[in-house]
Scaffold this motif. Structure first.
Motif, PDB file in Angstrom:
ATOM      1  N   THR A  32       0.838  -1.193   0.000  1.00 13.40           N
ATOM      2  CA  THR A  32       0.000   0.000   0.000  1.00 13.40           C
ATOM      3  C   THR A  32       0.879   1.251   0.000  1.00 13.40           C
ATOM      4  O   THR A  32       2.068   1.189   0.300  1.00 13.40           O
ATOM      5  CB  THR A  32      -0.928   0.049   1.230  1.00 13.40           C
ATOM      6  OG1 THR A  32      -0.139   0.148   2.402  1.00 13.40           O
ATOM      7  CG2 THR A  32      -1.829  -1.167   1.297  1.00 13.40           C
ATOM      8  N   ARG A  44      -5.035   6.038   2.112  1.00 14.96           N
ATOM      9  CA  ARG A  44      -4.180   4.883   1.833  1.00 14.96           C
ATOM     10  C   ARG A  44      -4.737   4.195   0.587  1.00 14.96           C
ATOM     11  O   ARG A  44      -5.937   3.993   0.476  1.00 14.96           O
ATOM     12  CB  ARG A  44      -4.169   3.912   2.998  1.00 14.96           C
ATOM     13  CG  ARG A  44      -3.230   2.735   2.770  1.00 14.96           C
ATOM     14  CD  ARG A  44      -3.124   1.841   3.969  1.00 14.96           C
ATOM     15  NE  ARG A  44      -2.508   2.467   5.109  1.00 14.96           N
ATOM     16  CZ  ARG A  44      -1.183   2.496   5.333  1.00 14.96           C
ATOM     17  NH1 ARG A  44      -0.366   1.957   4.474  1.00 14.96           N
ATOM     18  NH2 ARG A  44      -0.703   3.071   6.411  1.00 14.96           N
ATOM     19  N   GLN A  46      -4.025   1.031  -2.611  1.00 16.97           N
ATOM     20  CA  GLN A  46      -3.370  -0.237  -2.927  1.00 16.97           C
ATOM     21  C   GLN A  46      -2.349  -0.014  -4.034  1.00 16.97           C
ATOM     22  O   GLN A  46      -2.650   0.616  -5.033  1.00 16.97           O
ATOM     23  CB  GLN A  46      -4.397  -1.269  -3.391  1.00 16.97           C
ATOM     24  CG  GLN A  46      -5.368  -1.702  -2.323  1.00 16.97           C
ATOM     25  CD  GLN A  46      -4.671  -2.483  -1.229  1.00 16.97           C
ATOM     26  OE1 GLN A  46      -3.816  -3.315  -1.478  1.00 16.97           O
ATOM     27  NE2 GLN A  46      -5.031  -2.183   0.012  1.00 16.97           N
ATOM     28  N   ARG A  61      -9.310   3.621  -5.245  1.00 20.92           N
ATOM     29  CA  ARG A  61      -8.246   3.465  -4.252  1.00 20.92           C
ATOM     30  C   ARG A  61      -7.174   2.461  -4.659  1.00 20.92           C
ATOM     31  O   ARG A  61      -6.538   1.822  -3.804  1.00 20.92           O
ATOM     32  CB  ARG A  61      -8.806   3.116  -2.876  1.00 20.92           C
ATOM     33  CG  ARG A  61      -9.568   4.263  -2.254  1.00 20.92           C
ATOM     34  CD  ARG A  61      -9.994   3.938  -0.841  1.00 20.92           C
ATOM     35  NE  ARG A  61     -10.662   5.080  -0.259  1.00 20.92           N
ATOM     36  CZ  ARG A  61     -10.226   5.703   0.824  1.00 20.92           C
ATOM     37  NH1 ARG A  61      -9.159   5.303   1.437  1.00 20.92           N
ATOM     38  NH2 ARG A  61     -10.894   6.735   1.303  1.00 20.92           N
TER      39      ARG A  61
END
Length: 77
Positions: A32, A44, A46, A61
């Motif tokens: 991450t 945060r 991936q 994300r």
């Protein structure tokens, strides 16, 4: 069977999920990264394929690609 509904045809051209440009601030080492939006919001995401300090394109994300550092301009209308 292909749909004849024009709205459905138009919607099929647009990818699902929002895409956003962020700056990667930290690669965590666990798959991450920490990313910062232009307004200062930190999230945060991936993926660690983009080095810290560089711009990235994220979708849902997930880091999708590294982006070049280009000049940005703001205009009030």
């Amino acid at each position: 069977m292909a749909t004849t509904n024009i709205w459905q045809q138009f919607k099929s051209l647009i990818p699902e999920g929002g895409r956003t440009i962020v700056t990667i601030t930290l690669n965590s080492g666990d798959g991450t990264s920490t990313a910062t939006f232009r307004d200062g919001t930190v999230i945060r995401v991936q993926g660690e394929s983009v080095p810290a300090g560089n711009n990235a394109l994220i979708q849902d994300r997930v880091v999708k690609a590294e982006l070049p550092a280009l000049a940005t301009y703001e205009a009030e209308v």
